[in-house]
Design an enzyme around this catalytic site. Structure first.
Site: not given
Ligand code: HSE
Length: 429
Positions: A33-34, A118, A145, A203, A218, A313
């Site tokens: 996704t990212v 992370k 983070v 995630e 984090k 996101g």
């Molecule tokens: N799954 C993580 C969240 C994504 O919802 O913050 C970013 O690290």
């Protein structure tokens, strides 16, 4: 996977140019996704800042990746990325391996690395920082983070002006989103989580969000950055939001607060830390941080600093990764990351939110007396809110976890009741 370094790797490290090249050749590790959002964004760069993704390590051979231009070489074996020399390696694979091996090899070769991983930083931050320092190679992780609020880079450059001795924050957008929907719309965890997944917040394994693992990782990265300590994930008290019920949320509201997924750490004296859902009074600075928003309150000798904004996101994360790519290539950042001291945090003494339910509930004064006989003192109580008349909720004065657990075991034995226990944080943060 073990990787043998070529004999000239050391020389390459020393001779790495720090002048920004006209166009940056990027090897992209991970196209989920990212990674896909990053590829899409990188193509929009103006020609004078061109980022060219030359190779993309993809794991799923069959999947279509519309944001990868046709001339990007798809590779399935990470080591191939070193065949041509990328200017920057962008690691968005997530997880530990092969990410760790490939990031270490890039650093050994003097190739700057940008990562949003992370989990990798929490588990191997010490080793990666040491490799980056030894080879004088940038290792940037602003997107790991609160990706949408870039602040880590500033603190790396200004360690004296911005001394920090503790923090409190909401750093997992998914669990904040889920709890906010549960509170506002009185829906369950599952439908709210499905929406968080649709938004690309969660995630790959959403249990990491719901169980508090992502937040704890984090927290560890923040401790590396601000306290220069290395903490094992297993040593952090970690709890998730999975067991929070509508009744907990109602009773928290009746007691004048809300339940939020928080992290907190303090090392002004001994190192203390935890990650988990907590009751926050409604005047707490984090109480109004709703939906997928994130926030971090940093405490220091010169006062309090507050960062708040979009947490994650794909789009915000991709934008921050892209900024890191340019920053890494410019090499204006300090490449000596402070080495980390191994530390074991203890759990802090905090007030507690307790919710007691029983077929026949003892009178509140009896509950208070029994808890007090074990050294736990109530500061506020509330009869169960509408629909939960058999319950009673209370806030205690600060005490340790072993103490409150001992008192609640005694209460359970005396009154055969069920108890929900959450930490509570004072209004001032
Ligand atoms: N799954 C993580 C969240 C994504 O919802 O913050 C970013 O690290």
């Amino acid at each position: 996977m073990t990787v043998a370094l070529p004999p000239d790797a050391e020389r390459d490290v020393r001779s790495r140019t720090v002048a920004a090249p006209a166009s940056l050749d990027v090897a992209l590790l991970g196209c989920g996704t990212v990674g896909s959002a990053f590829a899409g964004l990188a193509q929009l760069e103006p020609p004078d800042r061109a980022v060219r993704i030359t190779h993309a390590l993809v794991r799923d051979h069959g999947r279509d990746r519309p944001t990868l231009l046709p001339d990007v070489r798809r590779i399935y074996d990470g080591r191939s990325i070193f065949a041509t020399s990328p200017d920057v390696v962008v690691e968005l694979l997530g997880g530990i391996e092969p990410a760790r091996t490939l990031v270490l090899e890039a650093l050994h070769r003097g190739i700057p690395v940008v990562t949003a991983n992370k989990s990798l930083l929490a588990a191997h931050g010490g080793e990666l920082r040491e490799a980056a320092t030894r080879t004088a190679t940038p290792l940037l992780y602003e997107a790991a983070v609160i990706a949408g609020v870039p602040f880590l880079g500033t603190f790396s450059r200004r360690p004296f002006a911005a001394r920090v001795t503790g923090f409190t924050g909401i750093v997992n957008g998914t669990s904040n989103y889920v709890l906010t929907r549960a509170r506002n719309e009185r829906i369950g965890i599952a439908p709210a989580l499905a929406d968080a997944q649709r938004l690309g917040l969660a995630e790959p394994n959403p249990a990491d969000d719901i169980d508090g693992i992502d937040a704890a990782e984090k927290l560890i990265v923040l401790l590396q950055q601000f306290a220069a300590v290395n903490v094992a994930p297993a040593d952090v008290e970690t709890d998730g939001i999975g067991r929070i019920t509508a009744a907990d949320i109602d009773d928290a509201r009746a007691l004048g607060g809300t339940i939020k997924p928080v992290i907190a750490a303090d090392w002004s004296e001994r190192l203390r830390a935890f990650a988990g859902p907590a009751f926050l009074g409604r005047r707490h600075l984090l109480a109004s941080v709703d939906s997928a928003e994130n926030a971090l309150i940093l405490e220091g000798p010169r006062g309090r600093m507050v960062f708040r904004g979009p947490g994650a996101g794909p789009d915000v994360t991709a934008a921050t990764v892209l900024d890191d790519v340019h920053e890494a290539a410019r090499a204006t950042i300090p490449v000596t990351l402070p080495s980390l001291r191994r530390a074991q945090p203890s759990a802090p003494e905090t007030p507690w939110f307790i919710r007691v339910t029983a077929p026949r509930l003892p009178r509140r004064i009896e509950i208070a007396d029994l808890l007090a006989s074990h050294g736990v003192y109530l500061q506020r109580t509330q009869r169960g809110s509408a629909g939960h008349a058999e319950g009673c909720a209370a806030l205690t004065l600060p005490c340790s976890r072993p103490r409150i657990e001992r008192a609640l075991r005694a209460l359970g034995a005396a009154a055969r009741c069920d108890v929900r226990l959450l930490r509570a944080l004072e209004d001032g943060a």
